[in-house]
Scaffold this motif. Sequence first.
Motif, short mmCIF file in Angstrom:
data_model
loop_
_atom_site.label_atom_id
_atom_site.label_comp_id
_atom_site.label_asym_id
_atom_site.label_seq_id
_atom_site.Cartn_x
_atom_site.Cartn_y
_atom_site.Cartn_z
N LEU A 190 0.82 -1.21 0.00
CA LEU A 190 0.00 0.00 0.00
C LEU A 190 0.86 1.26 0.00
N LEU A 191 1.93 1.28 0.80
CA LEU A 191 2.84 2.42 0.81
C LEU A 191 3.54 2.58 -0.54
N LEU A 192 3.89 1.47 -1.16
CA LEU A 192 4.56 1.51 -2.46
C LEU A 192 3.66 2.14 -3.52
N THR A 193 2.41 1.69 -3.59
CA THR A 193 1.50 2.27 -4.58
C THR A 193 1.20 3.73 -4.27
N TYR A 194 1.10 4.08 -2.99
CA TYR A 194 0.88 5.47 -2.60
C TYR A 194 2.06 6.34 -3.01
N GLY A 195 3.27 5.84 -2.81
CA GLY A 195 4.46 6.58 -3.19
C GLY A 195 4.54 6.80 -4.69
N PHE A 196 4.23 5.77 -5.47
CA PHE A 196 4.25 5.92 -6.92
C PHE A 196 3.17 6.88 -7.40
N ARG A 197 2.00 6.86 -6.74
CA ARG A 197 0.95 7.81 -7.11
C ARG A 197 1.38 9.23 -6.81
N LEU A 198 2.03 9.44 -5.67
CA LEU A 198 2.50 10.79 -5.34
C LEU A 198 3.53 11.27 -6.34
N ILE A 199 4.45 10.42 -6.73
CA ILE A 199 5.46 10.81 -7.70
C ILE A 199 4.81 11.07 -9.07
N ALA A 200 3.78 10.29 -9.41
CA ALA A 200 3.09 10.49 -10.69
C ALA A 200 2.38 11.84 -10.73
N THR A 201 1.94 12.35 -9.56
CA THR A 201 1.26 13.66 -9.55
C THR A 201 2.23 14.79 -9.90
#
Length: 178
Positions: free
Chosen positions: A162-173
Amino acid sequence: MKIFNCLLGLFSIMGALYCIFYPGITFLNSGWIVTILLGLWGICSVIDFVLKRKSNNNSKGEAAIGALGFIGGIAAAVVSVLSMFMPGIRILLDVIILCIFAGWLIVSGITSVVVSLKVRKTGSKSWILTLVCGILVLLAGIYGIFHLIFIAQTIGVLIGILLLTYGFRLIATVFENY
């Protein structure tokens, strides 16, 4: 804001890798994780209620649930502090967290199976993957009820994912155009 999202995303990814490689330690700290999440969720819900007080989009129910979440966060913090000094409370807290997580897996698996059967009616082929994942999650939850060590290891890995996907979403923003 983009720099903040990028930094937070990188920290989330690093934290995710730590959680995935050390799931046992992540489980041992899950009481503190729940405490922080409940507290922040409660505070944000109450602040959101206060900020939307003048508009018609105000939901008193959400504010009440947020306040209960905040109170739950305080209670979880007290129990977490007590568990540092009283091993019996720590064991009870760990077993409760494991049982709640196993129940959550069962409910999530059933929900995924139901959603996949609804998607099947639309004619899409993606329902098969959702059905298989839902069945696997349901079986993991049922297995976890009887084998709590399995759930303890799963919590750490799941928090890491969950943290990994959250981190990638933040970087994608960072790369999105507003």
